[in-house]
Write a protein that holds these residues in place. Structure first.
Motif, PDB file in Angstrom:
ATOM      1  N   ALA A   1       5.948   0.412  10.745  1.00  0.00           N
ATOM      2  CA  ALA A   1       4.829   1.333  10.485  1.00  0.00           C
ATOM      3  C   ALA A   1       3.610   0.586   9.945  1.00  0.00           C
ATOM      4  O   ALA A   1       2.486   1.017  10.166  1.00  0.00           O
ATOM      5  CB  ALA A   1       5.253   2.428   9.517  1.00  0.00           C
TER       6      ALA A   1
ATOM      7  N   ALA B   1      -2.426  14.698  14.598  1.00  0.00           N
ATOM      8  CA  ALA B   1      -1.174  14.494  13.845  1.00  0.00           C
ATOM      9  C   ALA B   1      -0.503  15.836  13.548  1.00  0.00           C
ATOM     10  O   ALA B   1       0.726  15.959  13.573  1.00  0.00           O
ATOM     11  CB  ALA B   1      -1.460  13.741  12.550  1.00  0.00           C
TER      12      ALA B   1
ATOM     13  N   MET C   1       0.541   7.536  10.860  1.00  0.00           N
ATOM     14  CA  MET C   1       1.419   6.429  10.476  1.00  0.00           C
ATOM     15  C   MET C   1       1.133   6.040   9.020  1.00  0.00           C
ATOM     16  O   MET C   1      -0.006   6.093   8.573  1.00  0.00           O
ATOM     17  CB  MET C   1       1.228   5.239  11.421  1.00  0.00           C
TER      18      MET C   1
ATOM     19  N   ALA D   1      11.398   9.684   4.327  1.00  0.00           N
ATOM     20  CA  ALA D   1      12.661  10.427   4.367  1.00  0.00           C
ATOM     21  C   ALA D   1      13.142  10.799   2.962  1.00  0.00           C
ATOM     22  O   ALA D   1      13.834  11.810   2.782  1.00  0.00           O
ATOM     23  CB  ALA D   1      13.713   9.589   5.083  1.00  0.00           C
TER      24      ALA D   1
ATOM     25  N   LYS E   1       9.384  12.792  -1.574  1.00  0.00           N
ATOM     26  CA  LYS E   1       8.666  14.031  -1.269  1.00  0.00           C
ATOM     27  C   LYS E   1       7.562  14.152  -2.315  1.00  0.00           C
ATOM     28  O   LYS E   1       7.209  15.212  -2.814  1.00  0.00           O
ATOM     29  CB  LYS E   1       9.626  15.237  -1.297  1.00  0.00           C
TER      30      LYS E   1
ATOM     31  N   ASP F   1       3.717   1.655   3.553  1.00  0.00           N
ATOM     32  CA  ASP F   1       3.052   0.966   4.653  1.00  0.00           C
ATOM     33  C   ASP F   1       1.583   1.339   4.829  1.00  0.00           C
ATOM     34  O   ASP F   1       0.883   0.734   5.633  1.00  0.00           O
ATOM     35  CB  ASP F   1       3.792   1.255   5.977  1.00  0.00           C
TER      36      ASP F   1
HETATM   37  N1  ACO Z   1       2.454  12.812  10.507  1.00  0.00           N
HETATM   38  C1  ACO Z   1       2.505  14.110  10.905  1.00  0.00           C
HETATM   39  N2  ACO Z   1       3.571  14.922  10.704  1.00  0.00           N
HETATM   40  C2  ACO Z   1       4.646  14.391  10.105  1.00  0.00           C
HETATM   41  C3  ACO Z   1       4.669  13.045   9.663  1.00  0.00           C
HETATM   42  C4  ACO Z   1       3.523  12.253   9.882  1.00  0.00           C
HETATM   43  N3  ACO Z   1       3.493  10.991   9.511  1.00  0.00           N
HETATM   44  N4  ACO Z   1       5.873  12.783   9.110  1.00  0.00           N
HETATM   45  C5  ACO Z   1       6.587  13.918   9.192  1.00  0.00           C
HETATM   46  N5  ACO Z   1       5.838  14.895   9.781  1.00  0.00           N
HETATM   47  C6  ACO Z   1       6.218  16.286   9.980  1.00  0.00           C
HETATM   48  C7  ACO Z   1       7.264  16.443  11.082  1.00  0.00           C
HETATM   49  O1  ACO Z   1       6.668  16.622  12.343  1.00  0.00           O
HETATM   50  C8  ACO Z   1       8.015  17.674  10.607  1.00  0.00           C
HETATM   51  O2  ACO Z   1       7.226  18.802  10.875  1.00  0.00           O
HETATM   52  P1  ACO Z   1       7.953  20.208  11.266  1.00  0.00           P
HETATM   53  O3  ACO Z   1       8.686  20.625  10.018  1.00  0.00           O
HETATM   54  O4  ACO Z   1       6.837  21.110  11.647  1.00  0.00           O
HETATM   55  O5  ACO Z   1       8.881  19.906  12.409  1.00  0.00           O
HETATM   56  C9  ACO Z   1       8.037  17.508   9.082  1.00  0.00           C
HETATM   57  O6  ACO Z   1       6.849  16.739   8.773  1.00  0.00           O
HETATM   58  C10 ACO Z   1       9.252  16.786   8.545  1.00  0.00           C
HETATM   59  O7  ACO Z   1       9.400  15.598   9.297  1.00  0.00           O
HETATM   60  P2  ACO Z   1      10.752  14.828   9.536  1.00  0.00           P
HETATM   61  O8  ACO Z   1      10.665  14.083  10.819  1.00  0.00           O
HETATM   62  O9  ACO Z   1      11.905  15.752   9.331  1.00  0.00           O
HETATM   63  O10 ACO Z   1      10.704  13.816   8.345  1.00  0.00           O
HETATM   64  P3  ACO Z   1      11.721  12.671   8.104  1.00  0.00           P
HETATM   65  O11 ACO Z   1      11.936  12.668   6.641  1.00  0.00           O
HETATM   66  O12 ACO Z   1      12.901  12.769   8.965  1.00  0.00           O
HETATM   67  O13 ACO Z   1      10.917  11.378   8.601  1.00  0.00           O
HETATM   68  C11 ACO Z   1       9.461   9.554   8.574  1.00  0.00           C
HETATM   69  C12 ACO Z   1      10.386  10.446   7.756  1.00  0.00           C
HETATM   70  C13 ACO Z   1      10.215   8.971   9.764  1.00  0.00           C
HETATM   71  C14 ACO Z   1       9.013   8.416   7.669  1.00  0.00           C
HETATM   72  C15 ACO Z   1       8.234  10.372   9.061  1.00  0.00           C
HETATM   73  O14 ACO Z   1       7.559  10.901   7.957  1.00  0.00           O
HETATM   74  C16 ACO Z   1       7.294   9.548   9.929  1.00  0.00           C
HETATM   75  O15 ACO Z   1       7.491   9.452  11.140  1.00  0.00           O
HETATM   76  N6  ACO Z   1       6.227   8.930   9.300  1.00  0.00           N
HETATM   77  C17 ACO Z   1       5.338   8.052  10.047  1.00  0.00           C
HETATM   78  C18 ACO Z   1       5.956   6.682  10.228  1.00  0.00           C
HETATM   79  C19 ACO Z   1       5.997   5.903   8.938  1.00  0.00           C
HETATM   80  O16 ACO Z   1       5.014   5.821   8.206  1.00  0.00           O
HETATM   81  N7  ACO Z   1       7.152   5.283   8.661  1.00  0.00           N
HETATM   82  C20 ACO Z   1       7.341   4.430   7.481  1.00  0.00           C
HETATM   83  C21 ACO Z   1       8.219   5.073   6.471  1.00  0.00           C
HETATM   84  S1  ACO Z   1       8.394   4.050   5.029  1.00  0.00           S
HETATM   85  C22 ACO Z   1       9.507   2.872   5.537  1.00  0.00           C
HETATM   86  O17 ACO Z   1      10.383   3.081   6.311  1.00  0.00           O
HETATM   87  C23 ACO Z   1       9.344   1.558   4.973  1.00  0.00           C
END
Ligand code: ACO
Length: 444
Positions: free
Chosen positions: A267, A292, A302, A307, A310, A363
């Motif tokens: 990310a 987004a 991004m 996960a 919160k 990130d």
């Molecule tokens: N932008 C827009 N919407 C988002 C984002 C985002 N970055 N992240 C989550 N959402 C939304 C989802 O679409 C979902 O919406 P819904 O309830 O209407 O379906 C809701 O928020 C919950 O999302 P999940 O996918 O269930 O969240 P999860 O906890 O599984 O995913 C993750 C976490 C993968 C980090 C996610 O937030 C994401 O894709 N973020 C962007 C990528 C990123 O920055 N990753 C780095 C994480 S830190 C690390 O690993 C070092």
């Protein structure tokens, strides 16, 4: 509150008592180890978000309250008071080093910083535009054939772990130099871990790099911020491989590959790519936010969401402050930082992000800091891996040392076809209607 000792599960007209485990910070876990044997049922937990895959004494994360501690020490205390090498020692050995222990560990890091000369040929085999994460993963696996003392029981394990931490830094810098077609710069015994890295990246035989102590200080902090984060995707990959008793290098290589994904450590590169796209789209921050919110995976913001957190990721808070301090102290500008700040401000007031509790994660600001140091965008996830390495080593060691640890072997709920009659090849109909196979092309 009285400690809960048992949970009860009712399945049809039968009921099952399940033991409850309590962690040192009060987390409650229902132990379902015997569930399948006694009831025939398994649990289903999409993405394992409710499953503790192990007991671990390394890192504590409280995502609701934005707390992160390593071996009991708060991340803020470690970032403000320690060098990366001290924190690496803490992670791998379980305690902060004394002055004498730190000296010995630093000596190991220096003495094992070079890589076998035969490994240099490998770099030449990769295409010039290879992603440095591909090079890093391959090189770490190949280290196992050059340095085969791999067992945690080996009396030289201290050296093995220091060797890996040191050599991965050298490999990272070499992969950058190779991608530039520039001569390799060897590590130096007289430099600290982070100063050595910057020197290997930015000096050349014709133009020595003047060590910038401020950048060395920031690099130390950034690597500490990444050092471990309990059972995330890459760490779980490391533990999964460790559970099969595969060697340290094989497990770390798997961790590197998992980290590469843009939903995880990749990310940081994806954030810079996204900020550049916004910049080239007339700085239209609002449009990016609206996209987004439309829910398409590829348009996600991004560097936002987590996960476990919160709440505001404590690492992101520290990085943001480091950005503010560095940019104002040096009086430098980066249009991407302005766009990032604007994105954050709008997102944190928008009901979509507020209601889903989506905040900047680690990130979001790191890439901007690394850019200010001169680190190219495709090296950002490598920087994450450098920082995360001591955590992975600690997690590998904890897994292989645990005599009760079982091989990771989750179950599944099968949803495919029921038993069907075998069809000979001349009687088969196309499996997927309308599917057109691509033409066969010759490939080198
Ligand atoms: N932008 C827009 N919407 C988002 C984002 C985002 N970055 N992240 C989550 N959402 C939304 C989802 O679409 C979902 O919406 P819904 O309830 O209407 O379906 C809701 O928020 C919950 O999302 P999940 O996918 O269930 O969240 P999860 O906890 O599984 O995913 C993750 C976490 C993968 C980090 C996610 O937030 C994401 O894709 N973020 C962007 C990528 C990123 O920055 N990753 C780095 C994480 S830190 C690390 O690993 C070092």
């Amino acid at each position: 509150m009285a400690r809960i000792k048992k949970a009860n599960l009712k399945l049809g007209n039968k009921s099952f008592d399940l033991p409850v485990i309590t962690g040192s910070e009060g987390e409650v876990g229902v132990d379902i180890t015997s569930l399948r044997k006694t009831s025939g049922a398994v649990t289903f937990d999409n993405g394992f978000a409710n499953t503790a895959s192990c007991k671990s004494a390394i890192t504590f994360v409280d995502g609701e309250n934005g707390i992160l501690r390593h071996r009991g020490y708060d991340i803020v205390d470690l970032v403000e008071n320690c060098s990366f090498v001290e924190v690496a020692y803490l992670l791998v050995h379980g305690a902060l080093p004394t002055a004498a222990e730190l000296k010995r560990f630093s000596r190991y890091l220096n003495q094992h910083s070079m890589i076998h000369e035969n490994m240099h040929h490998f770099f030449s085999g990769f295409p010039a535009d290879s992603h440095p994460m591909a090079i890093l993963a391959s090189m770490v696996t190949s280290l196992s054939s050059f340095y085969p003392l791999l067992s945690h029981r080996d009396p030289t394990f201290d050296i093995t772990s220091a060797r890996l931490i040191s050599k991965v830094r050298t490999i990272a810098a070499f992969s950058y130099k190779k991608s530039q077609g520039a001569p390799l710069v060897y590590p130096r015994y007289d430099l600290s871990y982070c100063a050595n890295f910057l020197n290997m990246m930015f000096s050349s035989p014709v133009d020595p790099y003047e060590i910038d102590v401020e950048l060395v200080r920031i690099l130390n902090k950034l690597l500490i911020l990444h050092v471990d984060h309990e059972q995330n995707c890459s760490t779980t990959a490391v533990r999964l491989i460790a559970s099969a008793r595969a060697n340290l290098y094989a497990a770390i290589s798997a961790g590197i590959c998992a980290l590469w994904g843009p939903l995880h450590g990749g990310a940081n590169q994806a954030v810079i790519d996204m900020l550049n796209r916004i910049k080239n789209d007339n700085r239209n921050v609002k449009k990016a936010i609206e996209r987004a919110k439309a829910g398409k995976h590829e348009d996600r913001l991004m560097g936002f969401g987590h996960a476990v957190y919160k709440n505001y990721d404590p690492r992101a808070r520290l990085c943001k402050k480091m950005c503010d301090d560095l940019f104002s102290k040096r009086d430098i500008n980066d249009p991407l930082l302005d766009i990032a700040r604007e994105l954050e401000e709008i997102a944190l007031k928008d009901d979509y992000f507020v209601s889903r509790r989506l905040y900047p994660n680690v990130d979001f600001y790191t890439g901007i800091l690394y850019r200010a140091m001169g680190i190219p965008t495709n090296m950002l996830t490598v920087m994450f891996a450098l920082g995360r390495l001591p955590g992975w080593i600690a997690q590998w060691k904890e897994t292989v040392e645990n005599r009760k640890a079982r091989i990771y072997r989750p179950r599944q709920i099968y949803t495919g076809p029921e038993k069907r009659r075998f069809v000979p090849i001349d009687q088969r109909k196309p499996g997927i209607k309308g599917r057109v196979l691509p033409p066969v092309v010759k490939n080198l």
